[in-house]
Design a protein around this motif. Sequence first.
Motif, PDB file in Angstrom:
ATOM      1  N   LYS A   1      -5.524   1.035  -2.758  1.00  0.00           N
ATOM      2  CA  LYS A   1      -5.500   2.297  -3.490  1.00  0.00           C
ATOM      3  C   LYS A   1      -4.614   2.042  -4.703  1.00  0.00           C
ATOM      4  O   LYS A   1      -3.676   1.249  -4.647  1.00  0.00           O
ATOM      5  CB  LYS A   1      -4.898   3.402  -2.628  1.00  0.00           C
TER       6      LYS A   1
ATOM      7  N   ALA B   1      -1.912   3.299  -7.508  1.00  0.00           N
ATOM      8  CA  ALA B   1      -0.873   4.297  -7.766  1.00  0.00           C
ATOM      9  C   ALA B   1      -0.190   3.952  -9.082  1.00  0.00           C
ATOM     10  O   ALA B   1       0.006   2.776  -9.398  1.00  0.00           O
ATOM     11  CB  ALA B   1       0.147   4.313  -6.629  1.00  0.00           C
TER      12      ALA B   1
ATOM     13  N   TYR C   1       2.826  -3.108  -1.026  1.00  0.00           N
ATOM     14  CA  TYR C   1       2.599  -2.834  -2.437  1.00  0.00           C
ATOM     15  C   TYR C   1       2.443  -4.145  -3.191  1.00  0.00           C
ATOM     16  O   TYR C   1       3.153  -5.114  -2.923  1.00  0.00           O
ATOM     17  CB  TYR C   1       3.779  -2.067  -3.034  1.00  0.00           C
TER      18      TYR C   1
END
Length: 166
Positions: A31, A33, A52
């Motif tokens: 995803k 961000a 991350y």
Amino acid sequence: MNSSVIAVLRRVDIFAGLSDLELSQIAQLCKVAKAKKGQIIFREDSDGDDLYVVHDGAVEIQVQTRGSDGQSRLSTINTAYEGQAFGEIAMLGGGSRSATAVASMNPTTLLVINGPELSALCDTNTAIGYRIMRNFINDMIYKLRSASLLLRGHIKWQDNQLSQIE
């Protein structure tokens, strides 16, 4: 965006040795961000199991320290740049985050990989799982050795006991 995601994932140490097909499976978990400079991504001691990857920009990894004046403050111990991962310790070991992550460039784009989803992929595709876990182990060994060297720089033996260097 998938080809740019795969290009970034190809640079991540924990994904070293994976084929483009295998990286595309990981890219499907990602995803995106965005964070502004100074934005906190996660705090030390908070819960979390996401991994991350910096797509672009930079993230400072900070820990709480206490100065000689007794005041507590955040100290930067590392900066993650494009193609570098962070957040893996909480993802692997569960529990709380061992550091605070703060975006240090504006803008910073992150790929966020949910830990349980990555674990499920590793369970389903054991070749990917083996490679990632081996790379995680190598990364953790490097970090452990680095921490050990840093610790040795701050302590000394005195009368067969450890004491702080003053």
